[in-house]
Scaffold this active site. Sequence first.
Site, PDB file in Angstrom:
ATOM      1  N   SER A  99      37.832  52.505  31.478  1.00 29.92           N
ATOM      2  CA  SER A  99      37.511  51.088  31.332  1.00 29.92           C
ATOM      3  C   SER A  99      36.730  50.794  30.044  1.00 29.92           C
ATOM      4  O   SER A  99      37.247  50.968  28.952  1.00 29.92           O
ATOM      5  CB  SER A  99      36.734  50.623  32.569  1.00 29.92           C
ATOM      6  OG  SER A  99      36.643  49.230  32.616  1.00 29.92           O
ATOM      7  N   LYS A 143      43.456  34.880  31.755  1.00 32.77           N
ATOM      8  CA  LYS A 143      42.662  34.639  30.556  1.00 32.77           C
ATOM      9  C   LYS A 143      41.843  35.873  30.183  1.00 32.77           C
ATOM     10  O   LYS A 143      41.800  36.286  29.018  1.00 32.77           O
ATOM     11  CB  LYS A 143      41.727  33.442  30.782  1.00 32.77           C
ATOM     12  CG  LYS A 143      40.896  33.049  29.576  1.00 32.77           C
ATOM     13  CD  LYS A 143      40.035  31.838  29.886  1.00 32.77           C
ATOM     14  CE  LYS A 143      39.159  31.462  28.688  1.00 32.77           C
ATOM     15  NZ  LYS A 143      38.309  30.296  28.992  1.00 32.77           N
TER      16      LYS A 143
END
Length: 309
Positions: A99, A143
């Site tokens: 991540s 988004k």
Amino acid sequence: MIKKLYFIGIMLMLCLSSVFAADSSVYLIKISGAIGPAIQEYVGKGIVKANQDNAAAIIIQMDTPGGLSKSMRGIIKSILASSVPVIGYVGPSGARAASAGTYILYACNIAAMASGTNLGAATPVSIGGVGGTKKKPSASEKKALNDAKAYIRSLATLRGRNIKWAEKAVSKAASLSATEALKLKVINVIAPDINQLLAKTGYKGANIITVEHGWRYKFLSIITDPTIAYLLLIAGFYGLFFEFSSPGMVAPGVLGGICLLVGLYGLQMLPISFAGLGLILLGMGLMVTEAYLPSFGIIGISGLIALSE
């Protein structure tokens, strides 16, 4: 063409650095665990110190499952602002840069991994975990995903690394082993340990200066771990709920207020300046209240805890 020029630049930098490495210092910054405000502050200060001391290079050694996006971006800003070359290193063997760690590795001038490590799975996840039964992502999730893809794409372009895989790590949570990462030009070097890393990057014989973790970092790293901070946030809301439901219990409201402020800071929903001010005002208020409202010391002790934060 851009990738070729970038790799040529890296080789020139390594050749030149090897001339001075024997009499130079390399700063070692270690990231272990989830990335949050405490780690951001620690890494930022370490990079500033290395630049002030005119270090030959900075090594950021990582073993992280990821963390908060805001903290990650703060670390990357420090890396990009550094005039001293930054080497990202996923190690030792068995470590990972998942991540947020993947973004940080992409931001470094040189990316390296130890054998038996992995990186990737860089899809943004909202606070509260994955879960849910939705099949289609919401507008806010789309988004966030597009923003993350554009960000890692810009880092890959800047450092001349594999852009397609970078986007895949974000959009499909793809992961790679060290060998695969080297083959796909995601990283530049595989090194089993720090000494081998220094040798392979042109800094053999350099003096290693480890940036130590102070007590403040150790304390903040616990309370600002995203999981702990989230639990503090929940405890804070429940504490205030019980206090409002049964006025006069005192302890739930006091402890709830402290947990809420610390949790908001840990999740970077509240800047440290406002969190600190809130705890100071709360602590002072509780100390004054203790003088007029007998509570067997509960309020006073809670006030001292708030002030000590």
